[in-house]
Design an enzyme around this catalytic site. Structure first.
Site, short mmCIF file in Angstrom:
data_model
loop_
_atom_site.label_atom_id
_atom_site.label_comp_id
_atom_site.label_asym_id
_atom_site.label_seq_id
_atom_site.Cartn_x
_atom_site.Cartn_y
_atom_site.Cartn_z
N SER A 78 0.84 -1.20 0.00
CA SER A 78 0.00 0.00 0.00
C SER A 78 0.87 1.24 0.00
O SER A 78 1.97 1.24 0.56
CB SER A 78 -0.92 0.01 1.23
N ASP A 79 0.38 2.29 -0.64
CA ASP A 79 1.08 3.57 -0.64
C ASP A 79 0.06 4.70 -0.74
O ASP A 79 -1.04 4.49 -1.29
CB ASP A 79 2.08 3.65 -1.81
N GLN A 80 0.44 5.87 -0.23
CA GLN A 80 -0.52 6.98 -0.19
C GLN A 80 0.18 8.30 -0.44
O GLN A 80 1.30 8.53 0.02
CB GLN A 80 -1.20 7.02 1.19
N GLY A 115 -2.98 3.63 -2.93
CA GLY A 115 -2.85 2.45 -3.77
C GLY A 115 -2.82 1.21 -2.90
O GLY A 115 -2.23 1.21 -1.82
#
Length: 208
Positions: A78-80, A115
């Site tokens: 995950s990424d933000q 994501g």
């Protein structure tokens, strides 16, 4: 075959969120370069990094597979990032940057893109998605911003706030499907992605 859930992140916030699902998991450090590519949009960036982190996590646990251990891993990446005035904003890292980010966000609607990816080491398949969430900030004075940053020290949070804490006082309205995505892991979408790989969160028993 045993299925092991892997979180490719060392974020305490993501670990706390994943714990809500009452599933056993392990965490690994994906060691991913998070620098954006030239002309890469926020959506492209978070999706690419989420998938890269899931793949990096799968490489870490791949040693078990190479040694013949009968396991299947579902690896979560995950990424933000936040987008303010069409500009990608990441983690502030310093007090000065946190104050600058919040001054820029004051009185505006800011969109966060998270994501999310789940990689299956048995089938070598990836399911991924992007979860948007919009935050409407109050008009904030410099005194309010400085007080907030001093109290909560949100230096490692995209957008310079912790919505699960005092950061809620910065907002007029939240707009999106899953407030967990603001903290870094959209659980509703994650439940859907895990189901696509055969893992049911609400199953009465989880296969070992």
């Amino acid at each position: 075959m045993q299925t092991t859930l892997v979180l490719a992140s060392t974020s305490v916030y993501r670990q706390q969120l994943l714990t809500k699902l009452n599933l056993p998991y392990i965490s690994v450090n994906p060691m991913t370069d998070e620098a954006p590519h030239n002309n890469e949009s926020a959506q492209q960036l978070v999706l690419r990094l989420a998938e890269q982190k899931a793949l990096a996590g799968s490489q870490i646990v791949n040693d078990d597979l190479q040694h013949g251990k009968d396991k299947n891993y579902l690896v979560i990446g995950s990424d933000q990032v936040a987008v303010i005035d069409k500009q990608i904003i990441g983690k502030p890292l310093t007090t000065e940057n946190a104050i600058k980010q919040l001054k820029q966000a004051s009185g505006k609607a800011i969109t966060f893109y998270t994501g999310l990816a789940v990689y299956n080491t048995q089938t070598n398949t990836m399911h991924s998605c992007i979860e948007p969430f919009t935050v409407h900030f109050r008009q904030l004075s410099l005194q309010q911003i400085e007080y907030y940053v001093a109290i909560e020290q949100p230096l490692y949070c995209a957008g310079s706030f912790k919505s699960e804490g005092l950061g809620i006082a910065l907002f007029e309205k939240l707009q999106g499907d899953d407030p967990n995505s603001l903290i870094g892991l959209p659980l509703i979408k994650l439940i859907d992605l895990l189901a696509q790989h055969g893992m049911q969160v609400l199953a009465t028993q989880h296969a070992d």
